[in-house]
Design a protein around this motif. Structure first.
Motif, PDB file in Angstrom:
ATOM      1  N   GLN A  43      38.141  15.914  48.936  1.00  0.00           N
ATOM      2  CA  GLN A  43      38.458  17.200  49.558  1.00  0.00           C
ATOM      3  C   GLN A  43      38.654  18.267  48.493  1.00  0.00           C
TER       4      GLN A  43
ATOM      5  N   THR B  91      31.364  23.392  52.058  1.00  0.00           N
ATOM      6  CA  THR B  91      31.072  22.015  51.657  1.00  0.00           C
ATOM      7  C   THR B  91      30.193  21.308  52.687  1.00  0.00           C
ATOM      8  N   ILE B  92      30.398  21.605  53.951  1.00  0.00           N
ATOM      9  CA  ILE B  92      29.530  21.008  54.986  1.00  0.00           C
ATOM     10  C   ILE B  92      28.097  21.490  54.798  1.00  0.00           C
ATOM     11  N   TYR B  93      27.914  22.783  54.618  1.00  0.00           N
ATOM     12  CA  TYR B  93      26.554  23.317  54.417  1.00  0.00           C
ATOM     13  C   TYR B  93      25.945  22.755  53.138  1.00  0.00           C
TER      14      TYR B  93
ATOM     15  N   LEU C 137      31.826  13.975  51.350  1.00  0.00           N
ATOM     16  CA  LEU C 137      32.554  14.602  52.459  1.00  0.00           C
ATOM     17  C   LEU C 137      33.617  13.668  53.025  1.00  0.00           C
TER      18      LEU C 137
ATOM     19  N   ALA D 108      35.738  24.558  53.702  1.00  0.00           N
ATOM     20  CA  ALA D 108      35.277  23.530  54.640  1.00  0.00           C
ATOM     21  C   ALA D 108      33.831  23.797  55.069  1.00  0.00           C
ATOM     22  N   TRP D 109      33.541  25.008  55.491  1.00  0.00           N
ATOM     23  CA  TRP D 109      32.189  25.333  55.947  1.00  0.00           C
ATOM     24  C   TRP D 109      31.188  25.258  54.800  1.00  0.00           C
TER      25      TRP D 109
ATOM     26  N   THR E  24      35.486  17.888  45.983  1.00  0.00           N
ATOM     27  CA  THR E  24      34.268  17.918  46.795  1.00  0.00           C
ATOM     28  C   THR E  24      33.275  18.929  46.236  1.00  0.00           C
TER      29      THR E  24
ATOM     30  N   ALA F 185      26.562  19.913  51.682  1.00  0.00           N
ATOM     31  CA  ALA F 185      26.179  18.512  51.910  1.00  0.00           C
ATOM     32  C   ALA F 185      24.903  18.415  52.741  1.00  0.00           C
ATOM     33  N   LEU F 186      24.770  19.288  53.734  1.00  0.00           N
ATOM     34  CA  LEU F 186      23.547  19.285  54.549  1.00  0.00           C
ATOM     35  C   LEU F 186      22.315  19.606  53.709  1.00  0.00           C
TER      36      LEU F 186
END
Length: 136
Positions: A85, A39-41, A81, A36-37, A89, A43-44
């Protein structure tokens, strides 16, 4: 002088990419949290890379379409995102980084050091995506 800062900041940006798979491997965070962390990073950072195209387009008046293309990494990252999932992702983000690198070489009018650094950083990022895929 700027090259030294580019190298340092580029390497610093890799810390979460490399660190999160290591934290999962060492079982300091769960696979769920790590993915989760990560994929968020991811994407950022993909969104951030669109900014170089925005900058390049503003400095070349003949490239209005590039302003629109500069938004694609952000839209892609958000869409991935929102609608995917897990492994899907990670794969889509990895492919997006690679596609953007190829586009950078085709479109950007940047110095050779930037393109070399971008290639190296993207290689590490893709490797980290593969590692996180393997761990998940």
């Amino acid at each position: 002088m700027m090259t030294k800062h580019m190298n340092f900041l580029g390497a610093a940006g890799l810390i979460p990419f490399a660190g999160l798979p290591l934290l999962v491997l060492m079982q300091l965070v769960s696979v769920y949290e790590g993915v989760a962390w990560f994929t968020i990073y991811s994407a950022l950072i993909l969104s951030f890379l669109g900014g170089i195209h925005w900058y390049d387009a503003l400095n070349r008046t003949s490239s209005v379409s590039q302003l629109y293309i500069a938004m694609l990494p952000s839209i892609t990252a958000f869409t991935v995102l929102l609608f995917t999932q897990g492994a899907t992702t990670l794969i889509l983000l990895k492919v997006s980084f690679l596609a953007l690198l190829f586009y950078d070489f085709r479109q950007l009018q940047m110095n050779a050091h930037y393109l070399r650094l971008r290639t190296l950083l993207t290689g590490v990022v893709i490797g980290c995506h593969i590692a996180m895929l393997w761990l998940s």
